[in-house]
Structure formats: C-alpha cells, structure tokens
Design an enzyme around this catalytic site. Sequence first.
Site: not given
Length: 352
Positions: A41, A100-101, A124, A208
């Site tokens: 993104q 995310d990680a 997110h 999502d």
Amino acid sequence: MAKINFGGVREEVVTRSEFTLKKSKKVLKNKTIAVIGYGVQGPAQALNLRDNGFNVIVGQRKKSKSWKKAILDKWVEGKTLFEIDKACEKGDIICYLLSDAAQIKIWPTVKKYLKKGKTLYFSHGFGVTFSLQTGIVPPKDVDVILVAPKGSGKTVRKIFLEGRGINSSFAVYQNPSKKAEETAKAIGIGIGSGFLFPTTFKKEVYSDLTGERGVLMGAIAGIMEAQYSVLRKNGHTPSEAFNETVEEATQSLIPLIGENGMDWMFANCSTTAQRGALDWKNKFRDASLPVFKDLYKSVKTGKEAERTIKKNSQSDYREKLQVELDQIHNSEMWQTGIEVRKLRPEYQKKGE
C-alpha cells in the site's frame, strides 16, 4: 456526510463532491505525512498523495528492495526519503503501512515518536484490534485513524492514474484532538478514494480477513481449481478447461457484474446459462455457508490473527511463501493461463 440507500439500508458516506481535494489540503495544511513502509500500500498511497500536492515523506529500511524502489519513484534521500526512525520523527501524521508482521517488529521504534499532537494512521485494523497478540497499543494522547482502500496497492495507483477513485472505509479509534475524523477524511480523499464509508477498526479487520480468505482470494482460487480438475478428469483439454474456468470469468462475466450487478450479468447471457446458474446458485451458497461461518468465527476469535502472526514472523517465511506460490504458478491450470493470455489481442499487437 451524504445519506445513501444501500439495498434498503440507509448509510452515511463521504463523497469527493462534499469533502473536496481543496478542503482536504486545507485540513492537512502544514502537516508532514510520513508513509512508513514502501511495499504494497505504501507506494500507491504515497505517490497519490504526492501527486495531489500534499507534503509527503517516505520511511523505509535502507539497503532494502523497497528503498531502491522508492529511489526509482523519485523519492530523494535526505529530502523525502529517510530511515524509518527519522521519518517518524519528522512526520506529523505517521502512516503505518508495513506488513502486519513488520508492524509488530518495528512498533517499539515507531512508538517512541508518537508524541502528543501526532496522528497514527493505519490502512488495516489488524494491529490495534489484535493488540494482545501484536503488542500495538497506541499512546492515549495521539489520534489513531484508519483509511482502508478496497483494493491492492497496485489497484489503488492504477485507478488513480486513470482519473477514477477506489472506494475506501475509514474509522477513528482515538480522538484526543477532536480533529481525527476530519484528518481521516482528508487523507482518504488525498490518496484518491472515490468515496469513503464509515466503519470501526474491528469491523474493518473482521470483514477484510473474511473477504481475503473467502470470495476475494481463497474461495475463488479453490473453486477454480476444483472446476478445472473436474473438467480435465473428464477429458477436456487444458485450454478448454482454463477458458471455461478462468478466462471467461475474468475477461467477460466478472466485468459485467462490476458494471451493473449479478442480475444484469445473468440477463446478458444465454437462457441456458441463466437457467443453469439460477438452479445451481443456491446449492453453492448452501454448501459454502457453513465454511464462511467457520471462517468468520476463526477471524473473530483471533485464531486467524494468531496463525498469521506465527507464520509471517518466521525468519524463512518469504522462502516458504515462494514455494507455495510456485506450486500455483507451475500447476497445469496456471501454466495454461500464461499461454492463453498470450493469445489475447492486446498481446498479439505487442508482438507485431
């Protein structure tokens, strides 16, 4: 916000006609937007904001592929491109767009720079919603907002360059400044959203994760594999099986659904296709409904988050991921797809 009737349910949405780009620039005047992460993104949102005239800088690990990618996109080291900690220091609005990680791993660094008056932005709701697993708990004196484009980074950029706008959701998690909602709307318009619909961090991540594992990616991939397999085992050639499973869906029918809806697509197909689709639609719905219920439960209870964090945090995750992707790429169905795509008229013209 404009009130729109969605299938009999009235909702409020933000459109570009009421919350204009000019207004967005006024809201974010004198604000430095630091986009942290230049993978999926990050590039799209940073480039769209820059093209729309906002003050944007990028924070990325040096000596990485994404750093080199940022250089190619004309971000200038020391002026608009910095190491993550420096970008966080400079940014008034920190757009946390790492995976995310990676967000979990880098959080201690980012948190140091979250001083009163700053804004923490997500695309997110994962990190905040599953804070027990991620450890991402923002300080109480910073605004925390979300704008989640309904598409991949490549799609966000492509649609922007075409002069259109992707739909996005937005949410406010913390609002000590009392200006967080305006900031979210302004950035949402700034990144090129066609319209914005309100949600919460929890609802965004629940929908999502369900969508990605379901209709958007996981389910459609599995259904395609199943149909292709049945056709091949019954003597159909690879090209015929692929065309009836993938090519016709992606090149003909799905665009019709996007244009005017499922009923319109049905109405523009043969009566034989209409009858068969309507007769079998409910069977597929009823067969998959229990799977979707299990999926949503797994998302809501945090099991999906736990599994995602565990796997994505492994040092050899990228290597293992490539093995899985290679299995798909090298399968007969998708190797057939490579050859079928070469036969499309646009590819034929390139070879002339």
